[in-house]
Design a protein around this motif. Structure first.
Motif, PDB file in Angstrom:
ATOM      1  N   SER A  52       0.827  -1.215   0.000  1.00 39.05           N
ATOM      2  CA  SER A  52       0.000   0.000   0.000  1.00 39.05           C
ATOM      3  C   SER A  52       0.859   1.262   0.000  1.00 39.05           C
ATOM      4  O   SER A  52       0.342   2.369  -0.157  1.00 39.05           O
ATOM      5  CB  SER A  52      -0.896   0.032   1.249  1.00 39.05           C
ATOM      6  OG  SER A  52      -0.105   0.119   2.428  1.00 39.05           O
ATOM      7  N   ASP A  53       2.195   1.098   0.171  1.00 38.02           N
ATOM      8  CA  ASP A  53       3.057   2.259   0.371  1.00 38.02           C
ATOM      9  C   ASP A  53       4.361   2.169  -0.416  1.00 38.02           C
ATOM     10  O   ASP A  53       5.399   2.631   0.037  1.00 38.02           O
ATOM     11  CB  ASP A  53       3.354   2.442   1.866  1.00 38.02           C
ATOM     12  CG  ASP A  53       4.065   1.238   2.474  1.00 38.02           C
ATOM     13  OD1 ASP A  53       4.160   0.199   1.786  1.00 38.02           O
ATOM     14  OD2 ASP A  53       4.522   1.336   3.622  1.00 38.02           O
ATOM     15  N   ASN A  61      -4.079   5.166  -4.268  1.00 39.21           N
ATOM     16  CA  ASN A  61      -4.104   6.448  -4.982  1.00 39.21           C
ATOM     17  C   ASN A  61      -5.058   7.452  -4.326  1.00 39.21           C
ATOM     18  O   ASN A  61      -5.647   7.176  -3.271  1.00 39.21           O
ATOM     19  CB  ASN A  61      -4.460   6.234  -6.459  1.00 39.21           C
ATOM     20  CG  ASN A  61      -5.850   5.635  -6.652  1.00 39.21           C
ATOM     21  OD1 ASN A  61      -6.744   5.781  -5.822  1.00 39.21           O
ATOM     22  ND2 ASN A  61      -6.047   4.961  -7.780  1.00 39.21           N
ATOM     23  N   ASP A  62      -5.205   8.602  -4.949  1.00 43.47           N
ATOM     24  CA  ASP A  62      -6.027   9.689  -4.391  1.00 43.47           C
ATOM     25  C   ASP A  62      -7.496   9.306  -4.260  1.00 43.47           C
ATOM     26  O   ASP A  62      -8.231   9.910  -3.478  1.00 43.47           O
ATOM     27  CB  ASP A  62      -5.903  10.947  -5.257  1.00 43.47           C
ATOM     28  CG  ASP A  62      -4.498  11.531  -5.240  1.00 43.47           C
ATOM     29  OD1 ASP A  62      -3.765  11.235  -4.261  1.00 43.47           O
ATOM     30  OD2 ASP A  62      -4.127  12.250  -6.185  1.00 43.47           O
ATOM     31  N   LYS A  63      -7.924   8.317  -5.016  1.00 46.88           N
ATOM     32  CA  LYS A  63      -9.312   7.860  -4.947  1.00 46.88           C
ATOM     33  C   LYS A  63      -9.512   6.766  -3.894  1.00 46.88           C
ATOM     34  O   LYS A  63     -10.613   6.247  -3.745  1.00 46.88           O
ATOM     35  CB  LYS A  63      -9.760   7.332  -6.315  1.00 46.88           C
ATOM     36  CG  LYS A  63      -9.742   8.374  -7.424  1.00 46.88           C
ATOM     37  CD  LYS A  63     -10.164   7.759  -8.749  1.00 46.88           C
ATOM     38  CE  LYS A  63     -10.140   8.778  -9.866  1.00 46.88           C
ATOM     39  NZ  LYS A  63     -10.514   8.172 -11.178  1.00 46.88           N
ATOM     40  N   GLY A  64      -8.423   6.437  -3.191  1.00 51.51           N
ATOM     41  CA  GLY A  64      -8.505   5.386  -2.185  1.00 51.51           C
ATOM     42  C   GLY A  64      -8.476   3.989  -2.775  1.00 51.51           C
ATOM     43  O   GLY A  64      -8.868   3.024  -2.118  1.00 51.51           O
ATOM     44  N   GLU A  65      -7.983   3.873  -4.020  1.00 48.94           N
ATOM     45  CA  GLU A  65      -7.961   2.585  -4.709  1.00 48.94           C
ATOM     46  C   GLU A  65      -6.537   2.041  -4.794  1.00 48.94           C
ATOM     47  O   GLU A  65      -5.563   2.799  -4.813  1.00 48.94           O
ATOM     48  CB  GLU A  65      -8.518   2.745  -6.130  1.00 48.94           C
ATOM     49  CG  GLU A  65      -9.947   3.261  -6.182  1.00 48.94           C
ATOM     50  CD  GLU A  65     -10.361   3.636  -7.593  1.00 48.94           C
ATOM     51  OE1 GLU A  65      -9.455   3.895  -8.426  1.00 48.94           O
ATOM     52  OE2 GLU A  65     -11.567   3.683  -7.866  1.00 48.94           O
ATOM     53  N   ASP A  67      -3.364   0.795  -6.587  1.00 49.99           N
ATOM     54  CA  ASP A  67      -2.824   1.259  -7.866  1.00 49.99           C
ATOM     55  C   ASP A  67      -1.360   0.843  -7.958  1.00 49.99           C
ATOM     56  O   ASP A  67      -0.737   0.475  -6.966  1.00 49.99           O
ATOM     57  CB  ASP A  67      -2.957   2.783  -7.962  1.00 49.99           C
ATOM     58  CG  ASP A  67      -3.004   3.268  -9.396  1.00 49.99           C
ATOM     59  OD1 ASP A  67      -2.644   2.501 -10.310  1.00 49.99           O
ATOM     60  OD2 ASP A  67      -3.391   4.438  -9.610  1.00 49.99           O
ATOM     61  N   THR A 183       6.822   3.705   4.390  1.00 48.95           N
ATOM     62  CA  THR A 183       6.579   5.109   4.757  1.00 48.95           C
ATOM     63  C   THR A 183       7.354   5.491   6.011  1.00 48.95           C
ATOM     64  O   THR A 183       7.907   6.598   6.094  1.00 48.95           O
ATOM     65  CB  THR A 183       5.075   5.356   4.977  1.00 48.95           C
ATOM     66  OG1 THR A 183       4.544   4.336   5.827  1.00 48.95           O
ATOM     67  CG2 THR A 183       4.323   5.337   3.659  1.00 48.95           C
ATOM     68  N   GLU A 210      10.921  12.295  -6.394  1.00 55.89           N
ATOM     69  CA  GLU A 210       9.904  13.084  -5.701  1.00 55.89           C
ATOM     70  C   GLU A 210      10.497  13.898  -4.555  1.00 55.89           C
ATOM     71  O   GLU A 210       9.829  14.778  -4.003  1.00 55.89           O
ATOM     72  CB  GLU A 210       8.815  12.148  -5.150  1.00 55.89           C
ATOM     73  CG  GLU A 210       8.048  11.381  -6.212  1.00 55.89           C
ATOM     74  CD  GLU A 210       7.240  12.299  -7.107  1.00 55.89           C
ATOM     75  OE1 GLU A 210       6.698  13.299  -6.583  1.00 55.89           O
ATOM     76  OE2 GLU A 210       7.156  12.022  -8.323  1.00 55.89           O
TER      77      GLU A 210
END
Length: 279
Positions: A52-53, A61-65, A67, A183, A210
């Motif tokens: 997840s990280d 992702n930003d939609k909580g899906e 990815d 993270t 990033e």
């Protein structure tokens, strides 16, 4: 008297024989259940462990899906096996929990950027690989240029990763700060709790892009390894199916297409041959 004793004996014999038949029946049924591939088809859903990280390979992702590159492959596996890419259940795993999730049956397949090693291959079965990877080390301004620069400094790693195995075995003189989650590890680097962080070089390249204050000073460390899906040890039918599936995806253009969508923005299109097994 003999007849009186004979009746209970025959009754006991019949009961024992009946229990043996039930036991045999249960054994046959249990053998059917051990065919995990057939079980997945009957349930109509495949459970796959992903990160997840760890962008761009597995993240939310930003939609909580779910990815990322590994997630795209997982959806394709579900589509080819069950006819619908939505018939996949994602289980979020950490690096150190991947083997246990397989052994306990919490997942059918691990697609969490799993580097194949001899030690892991003793407890899980790896399918056909789909990526190549080595270790990389990222630090502030790329100050750490070689392993000698790490002496007397703290190196951040994730528990249960190839970086953990590599430095524990080959460089016990280097102090390691170990974290469960990616993270947590990268936050520790930004906070200055350690001078450098070691992980798969593809991941540290992506993170450094990033975070421009950090650079990958050691781009390749140790031998090049491969990343592959993994199944529970002895899960022969599912392993065979996955071997054929990944080989097909390596050759029919799917891996290249997924690379261009998820990884090319970070690594560039010209790196595809050094990263994938795609033909």
């Amino acid at each position: 008297m003999k007849r009186l004793l004979l009746k209970p004996f025959l009754a006991l014999l019949a009961l024992t024989f009946g229990m043996l038949l039930i036991g045999c029946s249960e054994n046959v049924n249990s053998q059917k259940v051990t065919n995990n591939l057939e079980s997945i088809k009957q349930k109509g859903v495949i459970t796959i462990g992903v990160f997840s990280d760890k962008p761009p390979f597995g993240f939310i992702n930003d939609k909580g899906e779910n990815d990322g590159f590994d997630v795209a492959i997982s959806r394709k596996i579900a589509k080819d096996l069950l006819g619908d890419e939505r018939k996949v259940k994602f289980e979020l795993v950490e690096a150190a929990s991947r083997v246990e999730f397989l052994k306990s049956g919490k997942v059918d397949v691990i697609m969490a950027n799993f580097t194949q090693t001899k030690e892991r291959a003793e407890v899980v079965d790896f399918a056909t690989p789909y990526m190549k990877v080595a270790l990389g080390v990222v630090s502030k301004n790329g100050e750490i240029q070689n392993v000698e620069d790490l002496k007397g400094k703290k190196l951040i790693i994730n528990k249960g990763t190839t970086a953990d195995f590599y430095f524990t075995k080959n460089h016990p003189e280097i102090e390691l700060l170990k974290y469960d989650q990616n993270t947590e590890a990268f936050l520790a680097l930004k906070d200055g709790r350690g001078e450098a962080l070691a992980h798969d070089n593809l991941l540290v390249f992506a993170w450094a892009k990033e975070n421009p204050d950090f650079k990958v000073g050691i781009e390749k460390l140790g031998e090049e390894d491969v990343i592959a899906p993994a199944v529970k040890k002895g899960d022969k039918e599912l392993l065979e199916w996955l071997n054929n599936e990944i080989q097909t995806l390596n050759t029919n253009g799917f891996m290249k297409e997924s690379y261009n969508k998820t990884l090319a923005p970070i690594y560039g299109e010209n790196q595809i041959e050094s990263v994938l097994f795609a033909k």
